[in-house]
Design a protein around this motif. Structure first.
Motif, PDB file in Angstrom:
ATOM      1  N   VAL A 245       0.837  -1.204   0.000  1.00 15.18           N
ATOM      2  CA  VAL A 245       0.000   0.000   0.000  1.00 15.18           C
ATOM      3  C   VAL A 245       0.871   1.252   0.000  1.00 15.18           C
TER       4      VAL A 245
ATOM      5  N   ASP B 184       1.049   3.910  -3.141  1.00 16.26           N
ATOM      6  CA  ASP B 184       0.709   5.313  -2.878  1.00 16.26           C
ATOM      7  C   ASP B 184       1.854   6.240  -3.291  1.00 16.26           C
ATOM      8  N   ASP B 185       3.094   5.866  -2.957  1.00 17.91           N
ATOM      9  CA  ASP B 185       4.257   6.692  -3.301  1.00 17.91           C
ATOM     10  C   ASP B 185       4.447   6.800  -4.808  1.00 17.91           C
TER      11      ASP B 185
ATOM     12  N   GLY C  50       0.242   7.475  -6.455  1.00 16.15           N
ATOM     13  CA  GLY C  50      -0.735   8.326  -5.800  1.00 16.15           C
ATOM     14  C   GLY C  50      -1.773   7.475  -5.071  1.00 16.15           C
ATOM     15  N   PRO C  51      -2.497   8.089  -4.164  1.00 21.44           N
ATOM     16  CA  PRO C  51      -3.505   7.344  -3.386  1.00 21.44           C
ATOM     17  C   PRO C  51      -4.664   6.899  -4.268  1.00 21.44           C
TER      18      PRO C  51
ATOM     19  N   GLU D 242      -8.297   6.590  -5.314  1.00 19.68           N
ATOM     20  CA  GLU D 242      -9.507   7.405  -5.150  1.00 19.68           C
ATOM     21  C   GLU D 242     -10.707   6.532  -5.471  1.00 19.68           C
TER      22      GLU D 242
END
Length: 94
Positions: free
Chosen positions: A81, A85-86, A89-90, A92
């Motif tokens: 995770v 994310d890095d 991106g997160p 959505e």
């Protein structure tokens, strides 16, 4: 009756035990043609046909990186995770 000479394998997706001749080979590194010093994982025909045909980009490479050091499942998922994310991106939700 003589025992079967065909080795048994376990489907990595559903856990079904089946003969190797009835299974499909899966190489998480994406290079099933280079067979030197490799062991393959296997999928039953049902799970193999359910695979998404879309390109997976860097997924296998990423999974290989995250498996370094044999982390626990919780640690692996946490790393996954954070890394996704890095890099991308997160997530959505829509």
């Amino acid at each position: 009756m003589w025992p079967s000479r065909t080795p048994s394998v376990v489907c990595l997706a559903c856990g079904t035990e089946l003969s190797q001749s009835m299974a499909r080979e899966y190489d998480k590194y994406g290079d099933r043609w280079d067979r030197a010093n490799k062991t393959f994982e296997h999928l039953c025909k049902g799970c193999h046909s359910d695979l998404c045909p879309q390109p997976r980009g860097e997924l296998e490479k990423l999974l290989g990186e995250l498996e370094a050091g044999n982390p626990s499942q919780a640690e692996f998922l946490s790393r996954y995770v954070a890394t996704v994310d890095d890099r991308y991106g997160p997530l959505e939700e829509s």
